[in-house]
Motif scaffolding. Structure first.
Motif, PDB file in Angstrom:
ATOM      1  N   ARG A  85      26.090 -81.132  61.919  1.00  0.00           N
ATOM      2  CA  ARG A  85      25.005 -80.392  61.969  1.00  0.00           C
ATOM      3  C   ARG A  85      23.658 -80.766  61.618  1.00  0.00           C
ATOM      4  NH1 ARG A  85      28.917 -76.830  59.143  1.00  0.00           N
ATOM      5  NH2 ARG A  85      28.168 -77.740  57.344  1.00  0.00           N
ATOM      6  N   ILE A  86      22.670 -80.530  61.992  1.00  0.00           N
ATOM      7  CA  ILE A  86      21.351 -81.139  61.759  1.00  0.00           C
ATOM      8  C   ILE A  86      20.582 -80.652  60.635  1.00  0.00           C
ATOM      9  CG2 ILE A  86      20.584 -81.170  64.367  1.00  0.00           C
ATOM     10  CD1 ILE A  86      18.945 -78.740  63.804  1.00  0.00           C
ATOM     11  N   ASN A  87      20.056 -81.352  59.678  1.00  0.00           N
ATOM     12  CA  ASN A  87      19.478 -80.987  58.433  1.00  0.00           C
ATOM     13  C   ASN A  87      18.286 -80.225  58.526  1.00  0.00           C
ATOM     14  OD1 ASN A  87      17.169 -82.544  58.761  1.00  0.00           O
ATOM     15  ND2 ASN A  87      18.245 -84.519  58.261  1.00  0.00           N
ATOM     16  N   ILE A  88      17.720 -79.609  57.421  1.00  0.00           N
ATOM     17  CA  ILE A  88      16.981 -78.657  57.507  1.00  0.00           C
ATOM     18  C   ILE A  88      15.631 -79.165  57.659  1.00  0.00           C
ATOM     19  CG2 ILE A  88      16.369 -79.532  55.112  1.00  0.00           C
ATOM     20  CD1 ILE A  88      16.475 -75.769  56.507  1.00  0.00           C
ATOM     21  N   VAL A  89      15.293 -80.453  57.652  1.00  0.00           N
ATOM     22  CA  VAL A  89      14.017 -80.933  58.138  1.00  0.00           C
ATOM     23  C   VAL A  89      14.158 -80.732  59.467  1.00  0.00           C
ATOM     24  CG1 VAL A  89      12.557 -82.988  58.292  1.00  0.00           C
ATOM     25  CG2 VAL A  89      13.585 -82.420  56.154  1.00  0.00           C
ATOM     26  N   ALA A  90      15.191 -81.385  60.240  1.00  0.00           N
ATOM     27  CA  ALA A  90      15.047 -81.345  61.589  1.00  0.00           C
ATOM     28  C   ALA A  90      15.242 -79.715  62.066  1.00  0.00           C
ATOM     29  CB  ALA A  90      16.352 -82.010  61.942  1.00  0.00           C
ATOM     30  N   ALA A  91      15.986 -78.864  61.451  1.00  0.00           N
ATOM     31  CA  ALA A  91      15.906 -77.577  61.726  1.00  0.00           C
ATOM     32  C   ALA A  91      14.695 -76.876  62.085  1.00  0.00           C
ATOM     33  CB  ALA A  91      17.083 -76.803  61.076  1.00  0.00           C
ATOM     34  N   THR A  92      14.041 -77.193  60.716  1.00  0.00           N
ATOM     35  CA  THR A  92      12.620 -76.517  60.389  1.00  0.00           C
ATOM     36  C   THR A  92      11.577 -76.940  61.777  1.00  0.00           C
ATOM     37  OG1 THR A  92      13.087 -76.194  58.262  1.00  0.00           O
ATOM     38  CG2 THR A  92      10.519 -76.077  59.131  1.00  0.00           C
ATOM     39  N   ALA A  93      11.604 -78.530  62.084  1.00  0.00           N
ATOM     40  CA  ALA A  93      10.762 -78.892  62.956  1.00  0.00           C
ATOM     41  C   ALA A  93      11.202 -78.297  64.479  1.00  0.00           C
ATOM     42  CB  ALA A  93      10.879 -80.588  63.010  1.00  0.00           C
ATOM     43  N   ARG A  94      12.514 -78.173  64.478  1.00  0.00           N
ATOM     44  CA  ARG A  94      12.942 -77.709  65.801  1.00  0.00           C
ATOM     45  C   ARG A  94      12.735 -76.199  66.155  1.00  0.00           C
ATOM     46  NH1 ARG A  94      17.252 -74.674  67.725  1.00  0.00           N
ATOM     47  NH2 ARG A  94      18.327 -75.488  69.636  1.00  0.00           N
ATOM     48  N   PHE A  95      12.524 -75.550  64.824  1.00  0.00           N
ATOM     49  CA  PHE A  95      12.044 -74.140  65.154  1.00  0.00           C
ATOM     50  C   PHE A  95      10.484 -73.770  65.299  1.00  0.00           C
ATOM     51  CE2 PHE A  95      10.167 -70.348  62.572  1.00  0.00           C
ATOM     52  CZ  PHE A  95      10.814 -69.447  63.292  1.00  0.00           C
ATOM     53  N   ILE A  96       9.786 -74.820  64.372  1.00  0.00           N
ATOM     54  CA  ILE A  96       8.353 -74.689  64.701  1.00  0.00           C
ATOM     55  C   ILE A  96       8.139 -75.116  66.303  1.00  0.00           C
ATOM     56  CG2 ILE A  96       6.139 -75.751  63.922  1.00  0.00           C
ATOM     57  CD1 ILE A  96       7.301 -76.049  61.069  1.00  0.00           C
ATOM     58  N   VAL A  97       8.691 -76.105  66.886  1.00  0.00           N
ATOM     59  CA  VAL A  97       8.307 -76.669  68.159  1.00  0.00           C
ATOM     60  C   VAL A  97       8.645 -75.516  69.109  1.00  0.00           C
ATOM     61  CG1 VAL A  97       8.807 -78.234  69.843  1.00  0.00           C
ATOM     62  CG2 VAL A  97       8.223 -79.054  67.746  1.00  0.00           C
ATOM     63  N   LYS A  98       9.929 -74.833  68.621  1.00  0.00           N
ATOM     64  CA  LYS A  98      10.409 -73.703  69.760  1.00  0.00           C
ATOM     65  C   LYS A  98       9.372 -72.609  69.774  1.00  0.00           C
ATOM     66  CE  LYS A  98      13.824 -71.345  68.341  1.00  0.00           C
ATOM     67  NZ  LYS A  98      15.207 -71.012  68.133  1.00  0.00           N
ATOM     68  N   THR A  99       8.762 -72.341  68.499  1.00  0.00           N
ATOM     69  CA  THR A  99       7.874 -71.263  68.345  1.00  0.00           C
ATOM     70  C   THR A  99       6.448 -71.442  68.934  1.00  0.00           C
ATOM     71  OG1 THR A  99       8.974 -70.530  66.211  1.00  0.00           O
ATOM     72  CG2 THR A  99       6.606 -69.675  66.816  1.00  0.00           C
TER      73      THR A  99
END
Length: 237
Positions: A85-99
């Motif tokens: 699983r990806i870590n929280i930093v990567a998951a947050t960056a992923r979410f921000i870019v997706k948004t």
């Protein structure tokens, strides 16, 4: 290790729509609870909106390997190895870019080797099928192999620049069309005739489809200014 397989784009779109509905519901409930217990601070109310959003995407992706939409659709988010699983930093960056990029990000799924959207590329993540054995063959996609590709491609930055340039030009053309066929009253005050409503809807669809076409063609090196070139075979001897 089992072969990694990827879901069709439509599954990822459905997952996003599920998450979108659930997020709205969660925000409404959060604000209702906050109002019931007497929350009045502007910062506290903002947190009542932000926390459900963060919990339902980056936190769940980090802890469980996917959002609720992902799990419902039988897909999960992992690192490039297809396991971790990806870590929280990567998951947050992923979410921000997706948004930030919205649906535009998903156009890259149609052309990248590992079926990655822009937010996947940023987070070094992939989206895979949880249990491919139980799926129909058309729901199981494999990696797009490039080793037999007879073409060489421009650098990534150049293709992205070309896509952005074509996208800007296309958007400008549609803006001119909008200015010609849609009145200022319709744009500013939403007092539109039937024909203006149809025209506005048509231009919106054309914008979405056109940007998608430009993105796919540009990434594949099919646009002028960033075209792919045939590989030159080494001379014998």
């Amino acid at each position: 290790m089992a072969t990694i397989t990827y879901p069709r784009l439509i599954k990822r779109v459905r997952a996003v729509l599920i998450d979108w509905v659930l997020t709205i519901v969660a925000i409404v409930i959060s604000l209702w609870v906050g109002n019931a217990i007497g929350v009045s601070s502007a910062i506290a109310k903002l947190m009542l909106i932000v926390l459900p959003i963060l919990i339902l995407d980056p936190v769940l992706v980090t802890v469980t390997g996917g959002s609720i939409g992902h799990h419902v659709m039988g897909i999960r988010v992992t690192r490039m190895d297809g396991v971790s699983r990806i870590n929280i930093v990567a998951a947050t960056a992923r979410f921000i870019v997706k948004t930030l990029f919205g649906w535009f990000s998903f156009f890259f799924v149609l052309t990248t080797t590992k079926h990655q959207a822009i937010h996947d590329l940023v987070a070094y993540s992939i989206v895979i099928n949880k249990n491919p054995a139980g799926l129909a063959s058309y729901d199981v996609l494999t990696e797009r192999l490039a080793k037999n590709d007879p073409y060489t491609y421009p650098a990534v930055w150049r293709r992205l620049l070309i896509i952005a340039a074509y996208g800007f030009l296309y958007g400008f053309i549609l803006s001119v069309c909008s200015a010609i066929f849609i009145s200022e009253t319709c744009v500013q005050y939403q007092h539109c005739s039937a024909s203006e409503t149809i025209t506005s809807f048509t231009l919106s669809i054309l914008l979405l489809l056109g940007i998608g076409w430009i993105t796919v063609r540009g990434w594949r090196g099919r646009l002028y200014g960033g075209r792919r070139r045939p590989r030159t075979s080494p001379e014998p001897g």
